[in-house]
Design an enzyme around this catalytic site. Structure first.
Site, PDB file in Angstrom:
ATOM      1  N   LYS A 199       1.077  -1.315   0.294  1.00 23.29           N
ATOM      2  CA  LYS A 199      -0.352   0.457   0.084  1.00 23.29           C
ATOM      3  C   LYS A 199       1.050   1.449  -0.236  1.00 23.29           C
ATOM      4  O   LYS A 199       1.331   1.135   0.871  1.00 23.29           O
ATOM      5  CB  LYS A 199      -1.175   0.155   1.372  1.00 23.29           C
ATOM      6  CG  LYS A 199      -1.473   0.934   1.268  1.00 23.29           C
ATOM      7  CD  LYS A 199      -2.947   1.241   2.541  1.00 23.29           C
ATOM      8  CE  LYS A 199      -3.803   2.615   2.441  1.00 23.29           C
ATOM      9  NZ  LYS A 199      -4.488   2.900   3.063  1.00 23.29           N
ATOM     10  N   LYS A 223       0.620  10.733   5.726  1.00 28.59           N
ATOM     11  CA  LYS A 223       0.734   8.895   6.477  1.00 28.59           C
ATOM     12  C   LYS A 223       2.222   7.828   5.972  1.00 28.59           C
ATOM     13  O   LYS A 223       2.389   7.013   5.770  1.00 28.59           O
ATOM     14  CB  LYS A 223      -0.583   7.677   6.012  1.00 28.59           C
ATOM     15  CG  LYS A 223      -1.578   8.546   5.803  1.00 28.59           C
ATOM     16  CD  LYS A 223      -2.799   7.691   6.104  1.00 28.59           C
ATOM     17  CE  LYS A 223      -4.252   8.232   6.478  1.00 28.59           C
ATOM     18  NZ  LYS A 223      -4.973   7.694   6.238  1.00 28.59           N
ATOM     19  N   LYS A 254      -1.560  -1.370  -3.848  1.00 25.65           N
ATOM     20  CA  LYS A 254      -2.757   0.014  -3.257  1.00 25.65           C
ATOM     21  C   LYS A 254      -1.998   0.579  -3.902  1.00 25.65           C
ATOM     22  O   LYS A 254      -1.138   1.237  -2.997  1.00 25.65           O
ATOM     23  CB  LYS A 254      -3.679  -0.149  -2.636  1.00 25.65           C
ATOM     24  CG  LYS A 254      -4.450   1.249  -2.514  1.00 25.65           C
ATOM     25  CD  LYS A 254      -5.156   0.578  -1.157  1.00 25.65           C
ATOM     26  CE  LYS A 254      -5.786   1.812  -0.440  1.00 25.65           C
ATOM     27  NZ  LYS A 254      -6.956   2.147   0.715  1.00 25.65           N
TER      28      LYS A 254
HETATM   29  C1  PBG Z   1      -7.284   4.195   5.709  1.00 27.09           C
HETATM   30  C2  PBG Z   1      -8.046   2.983   3.743  1.00 27.09           C
HETATM   31  C3  PBG Z   1      -7.596   4.631   3.073  1.00 27.09           C
HETATM   32  C4  PBG Z   1      -7.980   3.925   1.494  1.00 27.09           C
HETATM   33  C5  PBG Z   1      -8.934   2.559   2.280  1.00 27.09           C
HETATM   34  N1  PBG Z   1      -8.509   2.632   3.553  1.00 27.09           N
HETATM   35  C6  PBG Z   1      -6.638   5.409   3.115  1.00 27.09           C
HETATM   36  C7  PBG Z   1      -6.060   5.931   3.438  1.00 27.09           C
HETATM   37  O1  PBG Z   1      -5.255   4.952   3.392  1.00 27.09           O
HETATM   38  O2  PBG Z   1      -5.816   7.527   4.168  1.00 27.09           O
HETATM   39  C8  PBG Z   1      -8.137   4.098   0.605  1.00 27.09           C
HETATM   40  C9  PBG Z   1      -9.426   3.761  -0.568  1.00 27.09           C
HETATM   41  C10 PBG Z   1      -9.509   4.472  -2.120  1.00 27.09           C
HETATM   42  O3  PBG Z   1      -8.709   5.438  -1.590  1.00 27.09           O
HETATM   43  O4  PBG Z   1     -10.237   4.150  -2.567  1.00 27.09           O
HETATM   44  N2  PBG Z   1      -6.809   2.928   5.949  1.00 27.09           N
END
Ligand code: PBG
Length: 330
Positions: A199, A223, A254
């Site tokens: 991620k 983050k 992701k």
């Molecule tokens: C947070 C989380 C995020 C997404 C899924 N879970 C955002 C982030 O990490 O700030 C993003 C999903 C999307 O943008 O469709 N734990």
């Protein structure tokens, strides 16, 4: 390989039947997971500014959407809560409230559609007053091991509510192993873990952060101390290896479209189910271009989804899941 004219690549492209016969990948509703935003109330539908045609839904309307997913052959949904500001606290305690919004919604879905898989997000960002996925100290640093303890409670609470798959999206070190152990100790041997392993710290999550109301809480913070640097791919491989060693059943990449290299490498390097998330910002781009008649929505979206399959993804989280399943059914 023989060369022209013995080999003419165009022979296999002469008509639709021939192209279908030799196609290496196909799209199927069974490849899709629909992410859903849950909000409090009954009959409530709230639009999300940067995500046209996606609404936050109260649990009763979520169940209606789940019915449509079942009708169109989608095997799973993923829930994300928009918590009220009162429920967003410094330490995110509402994340493991058995009567919380997500937990209630999981129970309602499983009561109505026991065969539809419910995936829950394990991370604290919808529940913290500072918008981080974990606990912070007074300098604002995100604390790893203290966070993992809370994530274990959250995952256990989701499992108790009936979640089939818990999906840690927080990127803390060691959380997969701790969550697996917690679930095993409590007898949830069949609750699977979908690890958000690769991620990246992406700006394409912005519409999502509005949807769960964490953007305003986050303010200028980011983050980057826990999510992967978009400049790295070796680290992503290491993350996946660690998560598998700790007991992840499935791993995820992701965002999606600009990280297909990671999908392909991970699929090749590890023999585990590899999922990909076409995130909110990717959805927003496609929608915006379609609304301006710059792109044909159906053909372009299906092309993006096929590209995930070609790269090697076993399943795709996409806000287009239901729409795509309907298009495939036409
Ligand atoms: C947070 C989380 C995020 C997404 C899924 N879970 C955002 C982030 O990490 O700030 C993003 C999903 C999307 O943008 O469709 N734990």
């Amino acid at each position: 390989m023989q060369s022209y004219p013995l080999t003419r690549m165009r022979r296999l492209r002469t008509n639709d039947a021939m192209r279908r016969l030799v196609s290496e990948h196909t799209l199927n509703p069974a490849d899709f997971i629909l992410p859903l935003f849950v909000t409090n109330g009954v009959g409530v539908r709230e639009p999300i500014a940067a995500m046209p045609d996606v609404d936050r839904l109260s649990p009763d309307l979520i169940v209606e959407m789940c019915g449509e997913c079942v009708t169109y052959g989608i095997p799973a949904v993923a829930l994300f809560p928009r918590e009220t500001r009162e429920n967003k606290t410094e330490r995110g305690e509402h994340a493991f409230n058995d009567q919380g919004l997500v937990q209630q919604t999981v129970r309602l879905i499983k009561d109505n559609y026991p065969d539809l898989l419910v995936i829950t997000d394990v991370a604290l960002d919808p529940y913290t007053s500072h918008g981080q996925d974990g606990l912070i100290n007074d300098r604002g640093d995100v604390l790893n091991d203290e966070t993992v303890d809370v994530l274990c409670k959250q995952a256990l609470s989701h499992a108790r509510a009936g979640a089939d798959i818990v999906a840690p999206s927080d990127m803390m070190d060691g959380r997969i192993g701790s969550i697996r152990q917690t679930l095993e100790d409590a007898g949830f041997h069949h609750t699977a873990i979908l690890a958000y392993s690769a991620k990246f710290a992406s700006h394409f999550y912005n519409p999502f952060r509005d949807a769960v109301d964490s953007n305003a809480m986050l303010g200028k913070a980011d983050k980057k101390t826990y999510q992967l640097d978009p400049a790295n791919n070796e680290q992503a491989i290491q993350e996946v290896a660690l998560d598998i060693a700790e007991g992840a059943d499935m791993v995820m990449v992701k965002p999606g479209m600009m990280y297909l290299d990671m999908v392909a490498r991970i699929r090749e390097a590890f023999a585990v189910p590899t999922f990909v998330y076409q995130v909110s910002g990717e959805y927003a781009m496609l929608k915006a271009a379609a609304k301006e008649n710059m792109l044909d929505e159906k053909t372009c979206v299906l092309e993006t989804l096929l590209s995930f399959k070609r790269a090697g993804a076993h399943a795709i989280l996409t806000y287009y899941a239901l729409q795509a399943a309907k298009w495939l059914n036409d």
